[in-house]
Design an enzyme around this catalytic site. Sequence first.
Site, mmCIF file in Angstrom:
data_model
loop_
_atom_site.group_PDB
_atom_site.id
_atom_site.type_symbol
_atom_site.label_atom_id
_atom_site.label_comp_id
_atom_site.label_asym_id
_atom_site.label_seq_id
_atom_site.Cartn_x
_atom_site.Cartn_y
_atom_site.Cartn_z
ATOM 1 N N CYS A 164 0.839 -1.199 0.000
ATOM 2 C CA CYS A 164 0.000 0.000 0.000
ATOM 3 C C CYS A 164 0.879 1.256 0.000
ATOM 4 C CB CYS A 164 -0.898 -0.006 1.234
ATOM 5 S SG CYS A 164 -1.834 1.524 1.443
ATOM 6 N N GLU A 194 2.037 -6.040 8.688
ATOM 7 C CA GLU A 194 2.445 -4.664 8.377
ATOM 8 C C GLU A 194 3.410 -4.118 9.426
ATOM 9 O OE1 GLU A 194 0.697 -0.183 8.292
ATOM 10 O OE2 GLU A 194 -0.694 -1.743 7.612
ATOM 11 N N SER A 328 -8.683 -9.408 10.215
ATOM 12 C CA SER A 328 -8.531 -8.059 9.669
ATOM 13 C C SER A 328 -8.521 -7.034 10.794
ATOM 14 C CB SER A 328 -9.679 -7.755 8.699
ATOM 15 O OG SER A 328 -9.724 -6.380 8.392
ATOM 16 N N SER A 329 -7.383 -6.375 10.976
ATOM 17 C CA SER A 329 -7.233 -5.410 12.059
ATOM 18 C C SER A 329 -8.190 -4.232 11.900
ATOM 19 C CB SER A 329 -5.785 -4.897 12.103
ATOM 20 O OG SER A 329 -5.621 -3.923 13.099
ATOM 21 N N SER A 392 -10.752 -4.444 3.472
ATOM 22 C CA SER A 392 -10.379 -5.543 2.576
ATOM 23 C C SER A 392 -11.587 -6.384 2.167
ATOM 24 C CB SER A 392 -9.327 -6.439 3.249
ATOM 25 O OG SER A 392 -9.771 -6.877 4.521
#
Length: 427
Positions: A164, A194, A328-329, A392
């Site tokens: 990203c 990440e 998914s955070s 997402s």
Amino acid sequence: MHQHIHVNTLTLQKVARKKFDIPEMYKSPVIRKVKEATKVMDPMKKDLQPSVLDFGPVQFYVPRFFGFCYGVENAIDIAYRTVAEHPDKNIYLLSEMIHNPTVNEDLLDRGVKFLFDTDGTERIPISSLSSEDIVIVPAFGTTLEIQEELQKVGIDPYQYNTTCPFVEKVWKRGKQLGKKDYALVVHGKYQHEETRATFSHSADHSAVVVVLNPEEAKILAELMTGEKDASDFEKYFGHKSTPGFDPQKDLQRFGVINQTTMLATETQDVMDILKEAAISKFGESDILDHFADTTDTLCYATNENQSATLQLTQCDADLALVVGGYNSSNTMHLVEILEEHFPTFHVRDSEELISRAEIRHFNQWDKEIRTTIDWLPGGKEPLKIAITSGASCPDILVDEVMLKVLEYFENTRSVDEVIAPFEKELD
């Protein structure tokens, strides 16, 4: 409490100009029309009021911003184009491209293989690859160590790089600070892909420590000012800091950067806590020599989605549904915002809605999938449901969840009738 987060205007202009090729199977007939109409009605993005989809016995409140963000669309565009253009090559993803099972499972079905699990566990040794193979770097980015391993076998880690741009922006800002001898505090989940990548890039030039939340920021602040004994550092941060990190020495000059999917307001809280500690230690007049302003690195999409979700909490919903991957955070942070106001259910897709009486959903605090009975209140019409999704999550999955809910009610208005006012805005 929920302060305005500064976002770089030039960056937003560049984002607005970029168009992506997203597979048709991820586009939705309902949510897409709502999003397109709100863009027309609110081109300057100033109105955060949710849209209402009135199906009669059920009303859905849809936030102004949600679903696929710039970074995810960029990753999907590159990944699917790569698969289509190289049907005869071995194609690998370092790990899940994004945290959505539908997208990742589809890529696996197309023959893509994962080299690592999301926790970093190796599935396929990089050393077994050849220079003819293709490796796609996921949206989270990757570590310098893995980049070097790929280069050793003759693979360019940047050729099919879906990192990203907003993650890369964080890295670039960190590097700028590193050149000026600043340490870095990373607000993030240390085991998240990440944050592992950001830690690796940052450790190449700076002393680095990771804090999870404002509570840990307060502990670090007390270690920096000497209110806590220096020996406590190892207990709290020894496993997530560069070797030899000394809060009293290394935090003489520092900046705060973040995992882009964290709560933006929480990152601001972390910054404020550590800035106040720096002022206490060094004095306000000299603070700019000790604390770097990095608020311009906060991801615009994360901020927009979270701000729209906060606005969603002001509606009179009876419950909330959040659609997205269970790892998914950013999705979990949307759940965190909503569950303070409504009964909230985090579902990966419509299959989790078993019946009107039963739903499967993820509880992030206990890290388990639960089943709840009588999740839909009875005897109330219209039933008002706030619905959103993670960055997402394909919009089609939100459509499917809404349509599944509508199956539990009689005499609902048709989809065509409900979205007609939105289509009119597009004429």
